[in-house]
Write a protein that holds these residues in place. Structure first.
Motif, PDB file in Angstrom:
ATOM      1  N   GLU A 200      32.720 -33.144  21.135  1.00 35.63           N
ATOM      2  CA  GLU A 200      32.781 -34.601  21.219  1.00 35.63           C
ATOM      3  C   GLU A 200      32.766 -35.111  22.657  1.00 35.63           C
ATOM      4  N   LYS A 201      33.039 -34.233  23.615  1.00 31.13           N
ATOM      5  CA  LYS A 201      32.990 -34.629  25.030  1.00 31.13           C
ATOM      6  C   LYS A 201      31.579 -34.553  25.606  1.00 31.13           C
ATOM      7  N   ALA A 202      30.677 -33.861  24.904  1.00 28.22           N
ATOM      8  CA  ALA A 202      29.230 -33.834  25.225  1.00 28.22           C
ATOM      9  C   ALA A 202      28.941 -33.405  26.657  1.00 28.22           C
ATOM     10  N   GLN A 203      29.678 -32.415  27.159  1.00 29.31           N
ATOM     11  CA  GLN A 203      29.384 -31.950  28.515  1.00 29.31           C
ATOM     12  C   GLN A 203      28.033 -31.231  28.600  1.00 29.31           C
ATOM     13  N   VAL A 204      27.509 -30.738  27.463  1.00 28.40           N
ATOM     14  CA  VAL A 204      26.167 -30.152  27.467  1.00 28.40           C
ATOM     15  C   VAL A 204      25.149 -31.193  27.911  1.00 28.40           C
ATOM     16  N   MET A 205      25.287 -32.420  27.394  1.00 27.12           N
ATOM     17  CA  MET A 205      24.385 -33.492  27.794  1.00 27.12           C
ATOM     18  C   MET A 205      24.534 -33.809  29.274  1.00 27.12           C
ATOM     19  N   LEU A 206      25.751 -33.749  29.787  1.00 28.74           N
ATOM     20  CA  LEU A 206      25.973 -34.000  31.207  1.00 28.74           C
ATOM     21  C   LEU A 206      25.251 -32.964  32.058  1.00 28.74           C
ATOM     22  N   ILE A 207      25.309 -31.702  31.659  1.00 29.63           N
ATOM     23  CA  ILE A 207      24.593 -30.654  32.396  1.00 29.63           C
ATOM     24  C   ILE A 207      23.090 -30.904  32.335  1.00 29.63           C
ATOM     25  N   ASP A 208      22.590 -31.294  31.156  1.00 26.81           N
ATOM     26  CA  ASP A 208      21.162 -31.614  31.031  1.00 26.81           C
ATOM     27  C   ASP A 208      20.776 -32.774  31.943  1.00 26.81           C
ATOM     28  N   ALA A 209      21.630 -33.801  31.987  1.00 30.44           N
ATOM     29  CA  ALA A 209      21.353 -34.958  32.840  1.00 30.44           C
ATOM     30  C   ALA A 209      21.365 -34.562  34.311  1.00 30.44           C
ATOM     31  N   PHE A 210      22.316 -33.722  34.689  1.00 28.77           N
ATOM     32  CA  PHE A 210      22.376 -33.256  36.076  1.00 28.77           C
ATOM     33  C   PHE A 210      21.119 -32.480  36.442  1.00 28.77           C
ATOM     34  N   ALA A 211      20.609 -31.686  35.509  1.00 31.51           N
ATOM     35  CA  ALA A 211      19.391 -30.908  35.761  1.00 31.51           C
ATOM     36  C   ALA A 211      18.169 -31.810  35.954  1.00 31.51           C
ATOM     37  N   ARG A 212      18.161 -32.973  35.328  1.00 37.52           N
ATOM     38  CA  ARG A 212      17.017 -33.896  35.418  1.00 37.52           C
ATOM     39  C   ARG A 212      17.047 -34.771  36.668  1.00 37.52           C
ATOM     40  N   MET A 213      18.158 -34.771  37.379  1.00 35.22           N
ATOM     41  CA  MET A 213      18.265 -35.626  38.558  1.00 35.22           C
ATOM     42  C   MET A 213      17.380 -35.117  39.704  1.00 35.22           C
ATOM     43  N   ASP A 214      16.995 -36.034  40.575  1.00 34.07           N
ATOM     44  CA  ASP A 214      16.298 -35.684  41.801  1.00 34.07           C
ATOM     45  C   ASP A 214      17.319 -35.096  42.779  1.00 34.07           C
ATOM     46  N   HIS A 215      17.143 -33.833  43.133  1.00 31.15           N
ATOM     47  CA  HIS A 215      18.124 -33.159  43.981  1.00 31.15           C
ATOM     48  C   HIS A 215      17.678 -33.076  45.436  1.00 31.15           C
ATOM     49  N   THR A 216      16.887 -34.099  45.856  1.00 31.32           N
ATOM     50  CA  THR A 216      16.510 -34.161  47.266  1.00 31.32           C
ATOM     51  C   THR A 216      17.756 -34.216  48.132  1.00 31.32           C
ATOM     52  N   THR A 217      18.722 -35.054  47.711  1.00 27.42           N
ATOM     53  CA  THR A 217      20.033 -35.065  48.358  1.00 27.42           C
ATOM     54  C   THR A 217      20.900 -34.009  47.679  1.00 27.42           C
ATOM     55  N   LEU A 222      30.975 -30.425  39.177  1.00 27.82           N
ATOM     56  CA  LEU A 222      32.168 -29.658  38.834  1.00 27.82           C
ATOM     57  C   LEU A 222      32.712 -30.158  37.499  1.00 27.82           C
ATOM     58  N   ILE A 223      32.989 -29.221  36.604  1.00 32.41           N
ATOM     59  CA  ILE A 223      33.513 -29.544  35.277  1.00 32.41           C
ATOM     60  C   ILE A 223      34.885 -28.908  35.157  1.00 32.41           C
ATOM     61  N   ALA A 224      35.928 -29.739  35.168  1.00 33.84           N
ATOM     62  CA  ALA A 224      37.306 -29.256  35.080  1.00 33.84           C
ATOM     63  C   ALA A 224      37.806 -29.364  33.650  1.00 33.84           C
ATOM     64  N   GLY A 225      38.423 -28.304  33.167  1.00 35.71           N
ATOM     65  CA  GLY A 225      38.939 -28.289  31.806  1.00 35.71           C
ATOM     66  C   GLY A 225      38.566 -27.000  31.107  1.00 35.71           C
ATOM     67  N   ASP A 226      39.116 -26.814  29.915  1.00 43.43           N
ATOM     68  CA  ASP A 226      38.807 -25.615  29.139  1.00 43.43           C
ATOM     69  C   ASP A 226      38.730 -25.998  27.670  1.00 43.43           C
ATOM     70  N   GLY A 227      38.188 -25.106  26.861  1.00 46.30           N
ATOM     71  CA  GLY A 227      38.067 -25.397  25.443  1.00 46.30           C
ATOM     72  C   GLY A 227      36.986 -24.567  24.796  1.00 46.30           C
ATOM     73  N   PRO A 228      36.735 -24.792  23.508  1.00 41.83           N
ATOM     74  CA  PRO A 228      35.818 -23.932  22.739  1.00 41.83           C
ATOM     75  C   PRO A 228      34.368 -23.985  23.189  1.00 41.83           C
ATOM     76  N   ARG A 230      33.249 -23.778  26.206  1.00 41.36           N
ATOM     77  CA  ARG A 230      33.011 -23.146  27.520  1.00 41.36           C
ATOM     78  C   ARG A 230      31.832 -22.166  27.505  1.00 41.36           C
ATOM     79  N   PRO A 231      31.728 -21.248  26.537  1.00 44.45           N
ATOM     80  CA  PRO A 231      30.570 -20.341  26.545  1.00 44.45           C
ATOM     81  C   PRO A 231      29.234 -21.084  26.451  1.00 44.45           C
ATOM     82  N   ALA A 232      29.174 -22.126  25.620  1.00 46.68           N
ATOM     83  CA  ALA A 232      27.935 -22.884  25.482  1.00 46.68           C
ATOM     84  C   ALA A 232      27.570 -23.595  26.788  1.00 46.68           C
ATOM     85  N   LEU A 233      28.571 -24.095  27.480  1.00 47.73           N
ATOM     86  CA  LEU A 233      28.307 -24.775  28.742  1.00 47.73           C
ATOM     87  C   LEU A 233      27.845 -23.787  29.811  1.00 47.73           C
TER      88      LEU A 233
END
Length: 376
Positions: A200-217, A222-228, A230-233
Motif C-alpha cells: 500500500e506504500k507503493a515504493q515500487v512505483m517510486l523506484i520506477d519514477a526515480f528511474a524515469r527521471m533525468d539524471h543529468t543532475t 534513500l528508502i528508510a523502513g522495513d517490511g514484507p 523489501r525483497p521486491a524493492l
C-alpha cells in the motif's frame, strides 16, 4: 486525570510513535498514564513513569482469554478515568475488555483509511456500541468509516495526530553532518522516503519514477523502513540498474537527521490515514511531493505538490520539477508554520484532553485514588 492507553504494540510505526508522544505530553501536563500493549515488543521509547502491562497475545481463543483476564486485573487495580485505545486490534481488545470489566469511557482511535478491509469494518460495526466514541485521523478516513458502515456519523470524530515540532525542525548543522556521513557532496540531490515497506506504500512505483527521471543532475534515492516488500524493492532496484543511486536503509532511528539531509521528501502511498511523516518533513522545512492518498491534502494544504495515485509519470515529473527549483528559506518557514500551527503535538494533546474532560468531566478533580466515572 488517570489515562489508560491500550495499543496493539510499540514498534516503529507512525501510530505507535503517536501513542508514545501522547504519553509523554500527558505526563508533562501532570496526568498519570498507564499502558496495556497486546505485544511485548517495545521499539518506541516509552517514559519510565508509564505503568505498563506488556501482553503476548496470540491468535487463539486461550491466549485471548488469558490476555483479557490479565488486562482486567490491571485495569481494575489501576482505576483509570478514561481508556484510550489505538489501532484495530487494540480497539477490538479494549471493546471486549469493556464487556468484562467496569471501565470508564472508552475512546477507540483508528489510524488508517480502511483499517484492513471489509471484515475489520464489519467487526467495528458489530462492536461499535461497546465504546463511547471512535476517532479517525482525517476527514477522508472518517468519511470512509461511515461509508463502509463501520460506525454511524454521530459516533466518530476526527482527531488529528500531532507532530513533535521540537524534535522535527530545520537544523543546518545536522544537515551538513548527516550528508557527510551519507557520502553526499553539495551537488547531489537527495530524495528520501520513509515508511513501512508494504504494497500500500507503493515504493515500487517510486523506484520506477526515480528511474524515469533525468539524471543529468546527480541524485540519490534513500528508502528508510522495513517490511514484507523489501525483497521486491531490492529486485526492482537491480532491474533498473540503480544499485549505485537507490538504497534501502532499513529501520532507522535518526529520522530528523535524514529529513534535514534531504532535498526532497516523497510519499508514494495508495492508502494512508494521516501520513505523519509528511508533517515531519514539512516541520523540517523540506519540500514534499506526495500522492493523493487519504489525509495528504488535509496535512499539506496548498503547499508543495500532490499527484494522482499510481501515476508513475506524474510522480517522476513532479520529483524532477521539485528538485529543479531552489528551495527558499521563506518556503521552508511556510511549511513549518503550517505544521506548528495546525498539527503540533501540543495542539493534539489539547484536543485529546478536552475530549477526555468532556466525556468524564469530574476526572482529576477528586483527591486521593481516582475512581471510574459514574456513567461507566
Amino acid at each position: 486525570m488517570r489515562i489508560l492507553l491500550v495499543t496493539t504494540g510499540l514498534r516503529m510505526g507512525g501510530a505507535e510513535q503517536q501513542v508514545a508522544a501522547l504519553a509523554r505530553e500527558f505526563l508533562a501536563r501532570g496526568h498519570q498514564v498507564g499502558l496495556i500493549s497486546l505485544t511485548p515488543d517495545c521499539e518506541v521509547p516509552m517514559p519510565d513513569a508509564v505503568e505498563r502491562l506488556m501482553l503476548d497475545l496470540h491468535k487463539n481463543p486461550l491466549s485471548l482469554i488469558q490476555a483479557l483476564r490479565a488486562a482486567r486485573r490491571f485495569a481494575m487495580h489501576w482505576r483509570p478515568d478514561v481508556v484510550s485505545a489505538h489501532m484495530f486490534h487494540a480497539n477490538l481488545f479494549a471493546r471486549l475488555l469493556s464487556r468484562i470489566a467496569r471501565i470508564p469511557p472508552l475512546v477507540c482511535a483508528a489510524h488508517s483509511f480502511s483499517e484492513g478491509g471489509r471484515l475489520r469494518m464489519r467487526l467495528y460495526r458489530l462492536t461499535s456500541r461497546w465504546c463511547t466514541l471512535t476517532t479517525q485521523v482525517s476527514e477522508a478516513s472518517r468519511a470512509e468509516m461511515i461509508r463502509s458502515g463501520a460506525v454511524s456519523a454521530d459516533r466518530v470524530r476526527v482527531m488529528y495526530n500531532g507532530i513533535d515540532t521540537d524534535k522535527f525542525r530545520p537544523d543546518p548543522a545536522l544537515r551538513a553532518s548527516t550528508r557527510a556521513q551519507l557520502g553526499l557532496d553539495a551537488q547531489t540531490r537527495l530524495i528520501l522516503t520513509i515508511g513501512r515497506l508494504a504494497a500500500e506504500k507503493a515504493q515500487v512505483m517510486l523506484i520506477d519514477a526515480f528511474a524515469r527521471m533525468d539524471h543529468t543532475t546527480p541524485a540519490r534515492l534513500l528508502i528508510a523502513g522495513d517490511g514484507p516488500q523489501r525483497p521486491a524493492l531490492a529486485a526492482r532496484i537491480a532491474r533498473h540498474g540503480l544499485g549505485d543511486t537507490a538504497t534501502l536503509l532499513g529501520t532507522r532511528r535518526d529520522i530528523p537527521a535524514l529529513l534535514n539531509a534531504a532535498d526532497l521528501f516523497v510519499l508514494s502511498s495508495r492508502v494512508e490515514g494521516m501520513p505523519l511523516v509528511i508533517g515531519e518533513a514539512m516541520a523540517c522545512g523540506r519540500p514534499v511531493v506526495a500522492t493523493a492518498a487519504p489525509g495528504v491534502a488535509e496535512l499539506m494544504g496548498d503547499i508543495d505538490t500532490i499527484v494522482p495515485i499510481d501515476d508513475t509519470d506524474a510522480l517522476a515529473a513532479a520529483m524532477h520539477a521539485a528538485l529543479d527549483q531552489d528551495s527558499t528559506s521563506d518556503a521552508a518557514a511556510t511549511r513549518r508554520e503550517r505544521i506548528v500551527t495546525h498539527f503540533g503535538i501540543g495542539s493534539a494533546t489539547d484536543r485529546w484532553l478536552a475530549l477526555f474532560e468532556q466525556l468524564c468531566p469530574q476526572a482529576g478533580t477528586r483527591p486521593g485514588p481516582v475512581r471510574p466515572c459514574a456513567d461507566a
